[in-house]
Scaffold this active site. Structure first.
Site, PDB file in Angstrom:
ATOM      1  N   LYS A  13      77.112 -30.027  36.857  1.00 18.64           N
ATOM      2  CA  LYS A  13      77.350 -28.772  36.129  1.00 18.64           C
ATOM      3  C   LYS A  13      78.843 -28.456  36.047  1.00 18.64           C
ATOM      4  O   LYS A  13      79.371 -28.141  34.987  1.00 18.64           O
ATOM      5  CB  LYS A  13      76.612 -27.598  36.811  1.00 18.64           C
ATOM      6  CG  LYS A  13      75.118 -27.828  36.974  1.00 18.64           C
ATOM      7  CD  LYS A  13      74.414 -26.653  37.634  1.00 18.64           C
ATOM      8  CE  LYS A  13      74.819 -26.378  39.070  1.00 18.64           C
ATOM      9  NZ  LYS A  13      74.471 -27.438  40.036  1.00 18.64           N
ATOM     10  N   ARG A  88      70.600 -17.963  40.288  1.00 14.84           N
ATOM     11  CA  ARG A  88      69.971 -18.988  41.115  1.00 14.84           C
ATOM     12  C   ARG A  88      68.654 -18.506  41.693  1.00 14.84           C
ATOM     13  O   ARG A  88      68.007 -19.241  42.432  1.00 14.84           O
ATOM     14  CB  ARG A  88      70.908 -19.281  42.277  1.00 14.84           C
ATOM     15  CG  ARG A  88      71.537 -20.652  42.270  1.00 14.84           C
ATOM     16  CD  ARG A  88      72.428 -20.675  43.493  1.00 14.84           C
ATOM     17  NE  ARG A  88      72.796 -21.993  43.864  1.00 14.84           N
ATOM     18  CZ  ARG A  88      73.934 -22.568  43.511  1.00 14.84           C
ATOM     19  NH1 ARG A  88      74.786 -21.955  42.727  1.00 14.84           N
ATOM     20  NH2 ARG A  88      74.212 -23.769  43.947  1.00 14.84           N
ATOM     21  N   ARG A 122      81.336 -37.174  46.443  1.00 13.30           N
ATOM     22  CA  ARG A 122      82.227 -36.205  45.772  1.00 13.30           C
ATOM     23  C   ARG A 122      83.444 -35.900  46.645  1.00 13.30           C
ATOM     24  O   ARG A 122      83.360 -35.777  47.861  1.00 13.30           O
ATOM     25  CB  ARG A 122      81.476 -34.902  45.495  1.00 13.30           C
ATOM     26  CG  ARG A 122      82.419 -33.822  44.965  1.00 13.30           C
ATOM     27  CD  ARG A 122      81.701 -32.663  44.338  1.00 13.30           C
ATOM     28  NE  ARG A 122      80.799 -31.993  45.245  1.00 13.30           N
ATOM     29  CZ  ARG A 122      79.984 -31.015  44.872  1.00 13.30           C
ATOM     30  NH1 ARG A 122      79.955 -30.642  43.603  1.00 13.30           N
ATOM     31  NH2 ARG A 122      79.183 -30.452  45.735  1.00 13.30           N
ATOM     32  N   ARG A 155      83.509 -31.459  50.819  1.00 15.41           N
ATOM     33  CA  ARG A 155      82.987 -30.121  51.114  1.00 15.41           C
ATOM     34  C   ARG A 155      82.019 -30.178  52.297  1.00 15.41           C
ATOM     35  O   ARG A 155      81.262 -31.135  52.438  1.00 15.41           O
ATOM     36  CB  ARG A 155      82.233 -29.587  49.877  1.00 15.41           C
ATOM     37  CG  ARG A 155      83.135 -28.963  48.855  1.00 15.41           C
ATOM     38  CD  ARG A 155      82.478 -28.640  47.528  1.00 15.41           C
ATOM     39  NE  ARG A 155      81.149 -28.056  47.554  1.00 15.41           N
ATOM     40  CZ  ARG A 155      80.483 -27.677  46.455  1.00 15.41           C
ATOM     41  NH1 ARG A 155      81.035 -27.839  45.250  1.00 15.41           N
ATOM     42  NH2 ARG A 155      79.277 -27.172  46.540  1.00 15.41           N
ATOM     43  N   ARG A 166      70.104 -27.823  50.573  1.00 19.28           N
ATOM     44  CA  ARG A 166      70.389 -27.303  49.225  1.00 19.28           C
ATOM     45  C   ARG A 166      69.314 -27.731  48.231  1.00 19.28           C
ATOM     46  O   ARG A 166      68.950 -26.975  47.336  1.00 19.28           O
ATOM     47  CB  ARG A 166      71.771 -27.787  48.754  1.00 19.28           C
ATOM     48  CG  ARG A 166      72.910 -27.056  49.477  1.00 19.28           C
ATOM     49  CD  ARG A 166      74.190 -27.831  49.416  1.00 19.28           C
ATOM     50  NE  ARG A 166      74.791 -27.837  48.110  1.00 19.28           N
ATOM     51  CZ  ARG A 166      75.683 -28.741  47.704  1.00 19.28           C
ATOM     52  NH1 ARG A 166      76.059 -29.722  48.521  1.00 19.28           N
ATOM     53  NH2 ARG A 166      76.203 -28.663  46.507  1.00 19.28           N
TER      54      ARG A 166
HETATM   55  P1  AP5 Z   1      79.594 -31.714  40.093  1.00 14.73           P
HETATM   56  O1  AP5 Z   1      79.997 -31.529  38.672  1.00 14.73           O
HETATM   57  O2  AP5 Z   1      80.513 -31.232  41.157  1.00 14.73           O
HETATM   58  O3  AP5 Z   1      78.118 -31.134  40.309  1.00 14.73           O
HETATM   59  P2  AP5 Z   1      77.599 -29.641  40.337  1.00 14.73           P
HETATM   60  O4  AP5 Z   1      76.292 -29.621  39.630  1.00 14.73           O
HETATM   61  O5  AP5 Z   1      78.647 -28.686  39.864  1.00 14.73           O
HETATM   62  O6  AP5 Z   1      77.333 -29.526  41.897  1.00 14.73           O
HETATM   63  P3  AP5 Z   1      77.657 -28.402  42.962  1.00 14.73           P
HETATM   64  O7  AP5 Z   1      77.356 -29.037  44.281  1.00 14.73           O
HETATM   65  O8  AP5 Z   1      79.016 -27.812  42.808  1.00 14.73           O
HETATM   66  O9  AP5 Z   1      76.612 -27.365  42.615  1.00 14.73           O
HETATM   67  P4  AP5 Z   1      75.919 -26.442  43.530  1.00 14.73           P
HETATM   68  O10 AP5 Z   1      75.127 -25.705  42.546  1.00 14.73           O
HETATM   69  O11 AP5 Z   1      75.177 -26.966  44.685  1.00 14.73           O
HETATM   70  O12 AP5 Z   1      77.143 -25.727  44.285  1.00 14.73           O
HETATM   71  P5  AP5 Z   1      77.942 -24.393  43.961  1.00 14.73           P
HETATM   72  O13 AP5 Z   1      79.369 -24.706  44.113  1.00 14.73           O
HETATM   73  O14 AP5 Z   1      77.445 -23.751  42.726  1.00 14.73           O
HETATM   74  O15 AP5 Z   1      79.287 -33.275  40.297  1.00 14.73           O
HETATM   75  C1  AP5 Z   1      78.937 -33.787  41.568  1.00 14.73           C
HETATM   76  C2  AP5 Z   1      79.625 -35.160  41.770  1.00 14.73           C
HETATM   77  O16 AP5 Z   1      79.096 -36.086  40.825  1.00 14.73           O
HETATM   78  C3  AP5 Z   1      81.140 -35.131  41.541  1.00 14.73           C
HETATM   79  O17 AP5 Z   1      81.746 -35.999  42.470  1.00 14.73           O
HETATM   80  C4  AP5 Z   1      81.328 -35.668  40.111  1.00 14.73           C
HETATM   81  O18 AP5 Z   1      82.557 -36.359  39.979  1.00 14.73           O
HETATM   82  C5  AP5 Z   1      80.136 -36.608  39.981  1.00 14.73           C
HETATM   83  N1  AP5 Z   1      79.573 -36.623  38.628  1.00 14.73           N
HETATM   84  C6  AP5 Z   1      79.393 -35.551  37.793  1.00 14.73           C
HETATM   85  N2  AP5 Z   1      78.821 -35.932  36.647  1.00 14.73           N
HETATM   86  C7  AP5 Z   1      78.631 -37.284  36.745  1.00 14.73           C
HETATM   87  C8  AP5 Z   1      78.071 -38.273  35.881  1.00 14.73           C
HETATM   88  N3  AP5 Z   1      77.588 -37.941  34.671  1.00 14.73           N
HETATM   89  N4  AP5 Z   1      77.998 -39.556  36.319  1.00 14.73           N
HETATM   90  C9  AP5 Z   1      78.478 -39.895  37.546  1.00 14.73           C
HETATM   91  N5  AP5 Z   1      79.032 -39.005  38.410  1.00 14.73           N
HETATM   92  C10 AP5 Z   1      79.099 -37.712  38.009  1.00 14.73           C
HETATM   93  O19 AP5 Z   1      77.447 -23.484  45.169  1.00 14.73           O
HETATM   94  C11 AP5 Z   1      77.808 -23.735  46.497  1.00 14.73           C
HETATM   95  C12 AP5 Z   1      77.165 -22.703  47.390  1.00 14.73           C
HETATM   96  O20 AP5 Z   1      77.629 -21.370  47.033  1.00 14.73           O
HETATM   97  C13 AP5 Z   1      75.645 -22.590  47.340  1.00 14.73           C
HETATM   98  O21 AP5 Z   1      75.010 -23.562  48.156  1.00 14.73           O
HETATM   99  C14 AP5 Z   1      75.438 -21.151  47.848  1.00 14.73           C
HETATM  100  O22 AP5 Z   1      75.598 -21.063  49.255  1.00 14.73           O
HETATM  101  C15 AP5 Z   1      76.591 -20.410  47.211  1.00 14.73           C
HETATM  102  N6  AP5 Z   1      76.230 -19.886  45.877  1.00 14.73           N
HETATM  103  C16 AP5 Z   1      76.765 -20.274  44.677  1.00 14.73           C
HETATM  104  N7  AP5 Z   1      76.175 -19.599  43.676  1.00 14.73           N
HETATM  105  C17 AP5 Z   1      75.263 -18.777  44.249  1.00 14.73           C
HETATM  106  C18 AP5 Z   1      74.313 -17.845  43.717  1.00 14.73           C
HETATM  107  N8  AP5 Z   1      74.203 -17.644  42.404  1.00 14.73           N
HETATM  108  N9  AP5 Z   1      73.515 -17.181  44.600  1.00 14.73           N
HETATM  109  C19 AP5 Z   1      73.635 -17.385  45.927  1.00 14.73           C
HETATM  110  N10 AP5 Z   1      74.478 -18.263  46.494  1.00 14.73           N
HETATM  111  C20 AP5 Z   1      75.294 -18.950  45.654  1.00 14.73           C
END
Ligand code: AP5
Length: 208
Positions: A13, A88, A122, A155, A166
């Protein structure tokens, strides 16, 4: 265009959002990035949420909704935004509908095996938050960000136990949003398994 990026952790994402902001010329709003910036700054919010993020659990709805409500009140979101990682939970989706109407919800379709591979490799920039991967998106210089020369790190929630947690949290609390938005006729599915460039093309097609 007002978009939600919905999908499991590690679906890509944030990676697609970083490209899509240039295509759509709208801001990328990632609740995860907002929480990580607060942790890095050791602000009261950061101190409150650090252990929650590290464990892979979700921050409470009230805190998260309040943050997004404030962010969407800023002027740069008038012509659109990409909400990455919000909503979420069903209560977050219901709250959002009271203060902003989204145009589409992009649902990232990807199996758990690919998620584990992506999160396990990552590397994230400490300074600007950009994401790299040890196999699929290497930085030009090892452990150095291509964009700002910040240090790359793993991370805490990209460790095995937290990834498991997660994925469980995603299945229980976030996956029900797929049906929620499908019923509202807002959902667009994209295949998130191919290489980044192909995912970008899938996205462009799905946006017409
Ligand atoms: P990446 O693009 O980083 O993936 P992502 O979907 O953004 O993953 P996240 O882990 O950031 O999402 P998340 O939803 O768990 O965490 P968030 O930060 O929102 O890609 C991942 C890897 O794959 C990278 O290394 C990239 O290079 C590689 N890649 C990407 N696309 C690729 C492709 N096509 N082919 C090959 N490789 C590829 O949330 C973190 C924490 O914050 C949560 O756990 C929670 O505690 C809190 N939080 C955030 N939002 C909320 C909410 N709304 N409510 C409550 N808690 C929340």
């Amino acid at each position: 265009m007002k978009l939600i990026f919905l999908g499991p952790p590690g679906a890509g994402k944030g990676t697609l959002a970083a490209k899509a902001v240039d295509i759509l010329n709208v801001p990328h709003i990632s609740t995860g990035n907002i929480f990580r910036a607060a942790i890095a700054a050791a602000s009261p919010l950061g101190l409150k949420v650090k252990s929650i993020l590290d464990s892979g659990a979700l921050v409470d709805d009230d805190t998260t909704i309040g943050l997004v409500r404030e962010r969407l009140a800023e002027t740069d979101t008038q012509k659109g935004y990409i909400l990455d990682g919000f909503p979420r939970t069903i209560p977050q989706a219901e709250a959002l509908s009271e203060f902003s109407q989204v145009d589409k919800v992009v649902n990232f379709d990807i199996p758990d095996t690919a998620v584990v591979e992506r999160l396990g490799g990552r590397r994230t920039c400490r300074k600007c938050g950009a994401n790299f991967h040890i196999h699929f998106g290497k930085p030009k210089k090892e452990n150095v960000c291509d964009h700002c020369e910040g240090e790359l790190y793993t991370r805490d929630d990209d460790k095995e136990e937290a990834i498991k947690k997660r994925l469980e949290v995603y299945r229980e609390q976030t996956a029900p949003l797929i049906d929620h938005y499908r019923k509202k006729d807002l959902l667009v599915d994209i295949d998130a398994t191919p290489k980044v460039d192909e995912v970008v093309e899938n996205f462009k097609k799905s946006m017409g």
